[in-house]
Design a protein around this motif. Structure first.
Motif, PDB file in Angstrom:
ATOM      1  N   ARG A 112       0.837  -1.202   0.000  1.00  0.00           N
ATOM      2  CA  ARG A 112       0.000   0.000   0.000  1.00  0.00           C
ATOM      3  C   ARG A 112       0.870   1.249   0.000  1.00  0.00           C
ATOM      4  O   ARG A 112       0.909   2.014   0.973  1.00  0.00           O
ATOM      5  CB  ARG A 112      -0.941  -0.012   1.200  1.00  0.00           C
ATOM      6  N   SER A 113       1.566   1.441  -1.115  1.00  0.00           N
ATOM      7  CA  SER A 113       2.425   2.613  -1.280  1.00  0.00           C
ATOM      8  C   SER A 113       1.911   3.467  -2.429  1.00  0.00           C
ATOM      9  O   SER A 113       1.375   2.951  -3.418  1.00  0.00           O
ATOM     10  CB  SER A 113       3.869   2.198  -1.563  1.00  0.00           C
ATOM     11  N   MET A 114       2.084   4.774  -2.291  1.00  0.00           N
ATOM     12  CA  MET A 114       1.721   5.714  -3.340  1.00  0.00           C
ATOM     13  C   MET A 114       2.824   6.760  -3.475  1.00  0.00           C
ATOM     14  O   MET A 114       3.612   6.973  -2.551  1.00  0.00           O
ATOM     15  CB  MET A 114       0.389   6.412  -3.007  1.00  0.00           C
ATOM     16  N   VAL A 115       2.862   7.393  -4.644  1.00  0.00           N
ATOM     17  CA  VAL A 115       3.825   8.461  -4.898  1.00  0.00           C
ATOM     18  C   VAL A 115       3.051   9.748  -5.174  1.00  0.00           C
ATOM     19  O   VAL A 115       2.154   9.769  -6.015  1.00  0.00           O
ATOM     20  CB  VAL A 115       4.723   8.133  -6.106  1.00  0.00           C
ATOM     21  N   LEU A 116       3.394  10.816  -4.467  1.00  0.00           N
ATOM     22  CA  LEU A 116       2.829  12.137  -4.724  1.00  0.00           C
ATOM     23  C   LEU A 116       3.840  12.937  -5.543  1.00  0.00           C
ATOM     24  O   LEU A 116       5.016  12.998  -5.181  1.00  0.00           O
ATOM     25  CB  LEU A 116       2.528  12.868  -3.411  1.00  0.00           C
ATOM     26  N   THR A 117       3.394  13.544  -6.625  1.00  0.00           N
ATOM     27  CA  THR A 117       4.295  14.324  -7.476  1.00  0.00           C
ATOM     28  C   THR A 117       3.717  15.719  -7.688  1.00  0.00           C
ATOM     29  O   THR A 117       2.498  15.904  -7.759  1.00  0.00           O
ATOM     30  CB  THR A 117       4.518  13.645  -8.841  1.00  0.00           C
ATOM     31  N   PHE A 118       4.624  16.691  -7.808  1.00  0.00           N
ATOM     32  CA  PHE A 118       4.249  18.087  -7.998  1.00  0.00           C
ATOM     33  C   PHE A 118       5.067  18.666  -9.152  1.00  0.00           C
ATOM     34  O   PHE A 118       6.290  18.586  -9.149  1.00  0.00           O
ATOM     35  CB  PHE A 118       4.490  18.882  -6.707  1.00  0.00           C
ATOM     36  N   ASP A 119       4.364  19.257 -10.117  1.00  0.00           N
ATOM     37  CA  ASP A 119       5.004  19.750 -11.340  1.00  0.00           C
ATOM     38  C   ASP A 119       5.049  21.272 -11.393  1.00  0.00           C
ATOM     39  O   ASP A 119       4.256  21.960 -10.746  1.00  0.00           O
ATOM     40  CB  ASP A 119       4.230  19.263 -12.568  1.00  0.00           C
ATOM     41  N   ASP A 120       5.974  21.773 -12.216  1.00  0.00           N
ATOM     42  CA  ASP A 120       6.038  23.171 -12.688  1.00  0.00           C
ATOM     43  C   ASP A 120       6.799  24.123 -11.786  1.00  0.00           C
ATOM     44  O   ASP A 120       7.045  25.259 -12.183  1.00  0.00           O
ATOM     45  CB  ASP A 120       4.648  23.760 -12.933  1.00  0.00           C
ATOM     46  N   GLY A 121       7.134  23.746 -10.572  1.00  0.00           N
ATOM     47  CA  GLY A 121       7.802  24.665  -9.650  1.00  0.00           C
ATOM     48  C   GLY A 121       9.302  24.687  -9.850  1.00  0.00           C
ATOM     49  O   GLY A 121       9.812  24.249 -10.887  1.00  0.00           O
ATOM     50  N   PRO A 122       9.982  25.185  -8.818  1.00  0.00           N
ATOM     51  CA  PRO A 122       9.433  25.644  -7.535  1.00  0.00           C
ATOM     52  C   PRO A 122       8.912  27.076  -7.609  1.00  0.00           C
ATOM     53  O   PRO A 122       9.448  27.903  -8.331  1.00  0.00           O
ATOM     54  CB  PRO A 122      10.630  25.550  -6.588  1.00  0.00           C
ATOM     55  N   TYR A 137       4.088  15.597   8.170  1.00  0.00           N
ATOM     56  CA  TYR A 137       3.688  14.186   8.186  1.00  0.00           C
ATOM     57  C   TYR A 137       4.839  13.241   7.849  1.00  0.00           C
ATOM     58  O   TYR A 137       4.627  12.042   7.659  1.00  0.00           O
ATOM     59  CB  TYR A 137       2.519  13.974   7.222  1.00  0.00           C
ATOM     60  N   GLU A 138       6.035  13.788   7.764  1.00  0.00           N
ATOM     61  CA  GLU A 138       7.250  13.008   7.514  1.00  0.00           C
ATOM     62  C   GLU A 138       7.116  12.162   6.254  1.00  0.00           C
ATOM     63  O   GLU A 138       7.424  10.965   6.245  1.00  0.00           O
ATOM     64  CB  GLU A 138       7.586  12.136   8.732  1.00  0.00           C
ATOM     65  N   CYS A 139       6.627  12.805   5.190  1.00  0.00           N
ATOM     66  CA  CYS A 139       6.456  12.128   3.904  1.00  0.00           C
ATOM     67  C   CYS A 139       7.382  12.754   2.859  1.00  0.00           C
ATOM     68  O   CYS A 139       7.665  13.949   2.895  1.00  0.00           O
ATOM     69  CB  CYS A 139       5.008  12.245   3.422  1.00  0.00           C
ATOM     70  N   ARG A 140       7.814  11.930   1.937  1.00  0.00           N
ATOM     71  CA  ARG A 140       8.634  12.406   0.826  1.00  0.00           C
ATOM     72  C   ARG A 140       7.831  12.349  -0.463  1.00  0.00           C
ATOM     73  O   ARG A 140       6.964  11.489  -0.628  1.00  0.00           O
ATOM     74  CB  ARG A 140       9.906  11.565   0.702  1.00  0.00           C
ATOM     75  N   GLN A 159      16.014  22.954  -0.278  1.00  0.00           N
ATOM     76  CA  GLN A 159      15.109  22.499   0.782  1.00  0.00           C
ATOM     77  C   GLN A 159      14.459  21.180   0.411  1.00  0.00           C
ATOM     78  O   GLN A 159      14.294  20.292   1.255  1.00  0.00           O
ATOM     79  CB  GLN A 159      14.040  23.551   1.036  1.00  0.00           C
ATOM     80  N   MET A 160      14.077  21.027  -0.862  1.00  0.00           N
ATOM     81  CA  MET A 160      13.518  19.756  -1.317  1.00  0.00           C
ATOM     82  C   MET A 160      14.496  18.620  -1.039  1.00  0.00           C
ATOM     83  O   MET A 160      14.123  17.569  -0.494  1.00  0.00           O
ATOM     84  CB  MET A 160      13.217  19.824  -2.818  1.00  0.00           C
ATOM     85  N   ALA A 161      15.736  18.818  -1.448  1.00  0.00           N
ATOM     86  CA  ALA A 161      16.743  17.765  -1.282  1.00  0.00           C
ATOM     87  C   ALA A 161      17.012  17.490   0.192  1.00  0.00           C
ATOM     88  O   ALA A 161      17.141  16.321   0.610  1.00  0.00           O
ATOM     89  CB  ALA A 161      18.023  18.165  -2.001  1.00  0.00           C
ATOM     90  N   GLU A 162      17.103  18.532   1.004  1.00  0.00           N
ATOM     91  CA  GLU A 162      17.374  18.350   2.426  1.00  0.00           C
ATOM     92  C   GLU A 162      16.257  17.584   3.117  1.00  0.00           C
ATOM     93  O   GLU A 162      16.503  16.841   4.081  1.00  0.00           O
ATOM     94  CB  GLU A 162      17.569  19.717   3.091  1.00  0.00           C
ATOM     95  N   ASP A 163      15.029  17.752   2.633  1.00  0.00           N
ATOM     96  CA  ASP A 163      13.889  17.039   3.227  1.00  0.00           C
ATOM     97  C   ASP A 163      13.737  15.625   2.677  1.00  0.00           C
ATOM     98  O   ASP A 163      12.799  14.915   3.063  1.00  0.00           O
ATOM     99  CB  ASP A 163      12.601  17.822   2.984  1.00  0.00           C
TER     100      ASP A 163
END
Length: 296
Positions: A112-122, A137-140, A159-163
């Motif tokens: 039960r794994s999912m991937v959240l993706t965000f486009d066009d930024g930062p 929520y300690e999610c990547r 910041q993305m990479a550090e998280d």
């Protein structure tokens, strides 16, 4: 971006898509992409958004301001690769053979794994709030960045990479890839990878075609740059600004083991995307889903 500008631009993209007859193709992101880097095997095609139906909406060429300055830097030697005909990425940077002919679409065999993706930024207006929610929520997640945005927001990339998030390549200026010559595709992808590498010390390992519009050249050039193509299974359609509740419902209705969710953190007013994440992320976790990212 004003609503009438978005609608006008989107109609233009749809007309262009019809003229091209361009459609997206899909694949399955095998479980070994979350472990050993072995090629994925057979995947059944599934419908996906044609150009103009996802991954950022219409993006008119900037006439002035920071994006115009970023575009100018792309044309300069500071943020441009060596002449593209001479550019040869090191062997260790190449994508795992064979070169794919369609993008990965989802995960398989990972529970039960999912991937959240965000486009066009930062985008400094929306990306920080998305990062804060994921941190809470300690999610990547995966962020497919545009070079013209990344070059002006290196702190957000860091910041993305550090998280622990994965920074992917979404081209420099969000063009319709099948309309470009191979040299321009190489420039769009290569220049964005260079900005990410200069900022983070490592180049992207994943990329996503704007509008979900891929072609053979994009797969080949992406592989030369050491990247694998990733599409999606759940389109939130947040670029339409349908309302926070609609975005939440689309994510929860589409939730399934291995699903890859497409959202945006730039390219327009993304306040609904920010608010929706705050609502659906804890619900996914409460339902037993693990939010994860691929590794190679």
């Amino acid at each position: 971006m004003k609503k009438h500008q978005m609608n006008s631009g989107r109609r233009a993209v749809l007309r262009l898509a019809a003229a091209l007859g361009a459609t997206a193709t899909v694949g399955v992101l095998a479980a070994d992409r979350f472990g050993a880097p072995e090629p994925a095997t057979g995947a059944a095609p599934a419908p996906q958004g044609a150009p103009g139906t996802g991954s950022g909406g219409a993006r008119p060429a900037p006439a002035s301001g920071p994006q115009a300055a970023a575009a100018a830097r792309l044309r300069s030697t500071a943020y441009r690769l060596q002449p593209m005909t001479a550019y040869a990425p090191p062997a260790f940077r190449r994508a795992v053979p064979p070169v794919r002919q369609r993008p990965f679409l989802s995960m398989s065999g990972v529970g039960r794994s999912m991937v959240l993706t965000f486009d066009d930024g930062p985008d400094p207006r929306y990306t920080p709030a998305i990062l804060e929610t994921l941190r809470r929520y300690e999610c990547r997640a995966m962020f497919f960045v545009c070079g013209e945005m990344a070059v002006d927001n290196p702190d957000l990339l860091r910041q993305m990479a550090e998280d622990g998030h994965v920074v992917g390549n979404h081209s420099w200026s969000h063009p319709l890839i099948p309309k470009l010559r191979p040299s321009r595709i190489r420039e769009e992808l290569g220049s964005t990878s260079e900005v990410v590498e200069r900022t983070l010390g490592t180049a992207p390992l994943w990329y996503r075609a704007p509008y979900g519009a891929w072609n053979r050249h994009s797969f080949e050039i992406g592989a030369e740059l050491g990247m694998e193509p990733l599409a999606w299974t759940v389109d939130t359609l947040d670029w339409k600004e349908p309302g926070t509740g609609s975005i939440v419902r689309r994510v929860l209705d589409g939730a399934a083991p291995g699903a890859v969710v497409l959202s945006h953190d730039a390219g327009g007013n993304r306040s609904q995307s920010v608010a929706a994440l705050r609502r659906y992320l804890p619900e996914l976790l409460d339902a037993g889903y693990r939010i994860t990212v691929p590794r190679r």
